[in-house]
Design an enzyme around this catalytic site. Sequence first.
Site, short mmCIF file in Angstrom:
data_model
loop_
_atom_site.label_atom_id
_atom_site.label_comp_id
_atom_site.label_asym_id
_atom_site.label_seq_id
_atom_site.Cartn_x
_atom_site.Cartn_y
_atom_site.Cartn_z
N GLU A 1 -27.83 24.18 21.52
CA GLU A 1 -26.86 22.68 20.86
C GLU A 1 -26.12 23.39 22.20
OE1 GLU A 1 -24.20 22.90 16.74
OE2 GLU A 1 -24.89 24.61 17.16
N LYS B 1 -24.72 15.61 14.98
CA LYS B 1 -25.18 16.66 13.21
C LYS B 1 -24.56 16.02 11.85
CE LYS B 1 -24.01 22.43 13.22
NZ LYS B 1 -23.55 23.18 13.42
N CYS C 1 -28.43 23.23 14.54
CA CYS C 1 -28.27 23.98 14.50
C CYS C 1 -28.20 24.89 12.27
CB CYS C 1 -26.46 24.98 14.74
SG CYS C 1 -25.93 26.75 14.82
#
Length: 273
Positions: free
Chosen positions: A40, A112, A153
């Site tokens: 990330e 995300k 994440c």
Amino acid sequence: MRIALLQMSGGIDPAANGRVVVEAIEAAAAGGAAMLFTPEMSNLIDRDRARAGASIVAEDADPVLAAVRAAAAAHGVWVHLGSLAIRRPDGRFANRAFVIDDTGAIRARYDKLHLFDVDMGGGDRWRESAVYAAGEEAAVVATPAGRLGLSICYDLRFPALYQALSAAGAELLAVPAAFTRPTGAAHWQVLLRARAIENACFVVAAAQTGEHQDGRETYGRSLVVDPWGEVLLDMDEAPGLGFAEIDRDRLGEARRRVPVLDHRRTIPPVAAS
């Protein structure tokens, strides 16, 4: 098939971060990998919003993305850029993953979905949504390693996303991350192994590691987990490149032994009393 993972300690200078990723592409190719996975925020790690904002640009102007596309084509390697900080047309930022093929073409994008808004106590407070806009759709893309489901994440804590990805045909689940040290020590490996087991998929998790220029610390320990939950690669804390083999026989074996994908049912309404 052989893959490579880059574990890095990204900083506040996109040019320096880009050089690390480009060098990793060359090393991955030299090591026989068909695909490289990066963490990330491979272009920028910076908690200072004003300073970071000066470096975050539109996708078509991002120098790290351009350099990675050129290197992928030059070395004949696919690259999963775990994510980049990208400026959207509306002026907000996106935490965006890219899958780039061995000609340098972008095959998939993913913003995300779940943003890290937490207060862990002791002044350790995060509000990703104050700067970044959440994504609106999931993504699965065909790669040399298999059909790859994308996440980033904090998504790791939301199993419904991975169930949707495996239902859409994902065979590998990418979880690039910049996990904090406290949450990493408590939850990183157990969550990654759980996502692999419950979806009968490989999990590939390239991570940021160590102390960063902006003052944060990340957990590292990039992992590759097979569909039975066995850890095939654990990179500990040092920055560098790791390699793992993706054996599709393991995928078929795990899905035959415990056919969880075939046994899934739509959950009926919960009766509350």
